[in-house]
Design an enzyme around this catalytic site. Structure first.
Site: not given
Length: 249
Positions: A87, A153, A157
């Site tokens: 996480n 970003y 991901k």
């Protein structure tokens, strides 16, 4: 899930802590990692107050040595590692690609990509030795779409999605399931504070989602826990959208 052992990186706040609370209620012994001891202690106290078993380890996932040492310590204490939630992640700028800062991008690459890779690598090594396990990675709607003002970003991901799917294929016959969740915008304590400071507009963020609101940490945690559980025993290589309908647009 009683008596299983789980590692949750970035587990002291937000989605990580919400996941830890649910797992602990199901009888899982949770080990949380993070960079701040004060938040880690507070999360452990909350879990123990609810009747669960938890511990906190200060571990920076940017360091492969620290990750390997943390997992070795878990195995030394409990004998195995059954579940892992990767996480930990950062988002440190909101700019167009042309205006973005290379150093900021490197920071996201180090934590969101290499840090997650270090965790997967050492988790998989242990799970292979013991005969199986389940891993869930935190991707994002930014891992499945282009996002204005967040290209760097989004790149990190997208890498999480690639590592998840490829890892799932590599270990599909090894009894190691590897999945991911792709949350929309989630109202964590950090985001709430940024909204209060005027750094984000809650109405605008909520409007991204067809449901017209931001998600709650526990809504993501419920999906993570399902993917970790035996109820998802035939699920691997999947990216679970938990995004208020964002992907349906």
């Amino acid at each position: 899930m009683t008596d299983k052992i789980a590692l949750i990186t970035g587990g002291a706040t937000g989605i990580g802590k919400a996941t830890a609370l649910i797992l602990a209620r199901r009888g899982v012994k949770v080990v949380l990692t993070g960079r701040r001891d004060d938040r880690g202690r507070q999360a452990v106290q909350e879990i123990e107050a609810a009747g669960g078993e938890a511990s906190f380890v200060n571990c920076d996932v940017d360091s492969e040595e620290a990750v390997g040492r943390t997992i070795a310590d878990i195995v030394s204490r409990y004998g195995r590692l059954d579940l892992a939630v990767n996480n930990a992640g950062i988002s440190n700028e909101n700019k167009t690609i042309g205006a973005s800062d290379t150093e900021a991008f490197n920071g996201m690459l180090q934590t969101n990509v290499l840090g997650l890779y270090f965790c997967m690598k050492h988790e998989i090594h242990q799970m292979e030795r013991q005969g199986g396990g389940a891993i869930v990675n935190l991707a994002s709607i930014a891992g499945l779409n282009g996002i204005p003002w967040a290209g760097t970003y989004a790149a990190t991901k997208h890498a999480v999605v690639g590592l998840t799917k490829s890892g799932a294929l590599d270990y599909a016959t090894k009894n190691i399931r590897i999945n991911a969740v792709a949350p929309g915008a989630i109202k964590t304590d950090l985001i709430e504070k940024q909204i209060e400071l005027g750094q984000y507009d809650e109405t605008m963020i909520s409007g991204m989602h067809p449901m017209g609101r931001m998600g709650r940490p526990e809504e993501i945690a419920n999906g993570i826990v399902w993917l970790l559980s035996d109820e998802a025993s035939f699920v691997t290589g999947h990216v679970l959208n938990i995004d208020g309908g964002f992907q349906a647009k």
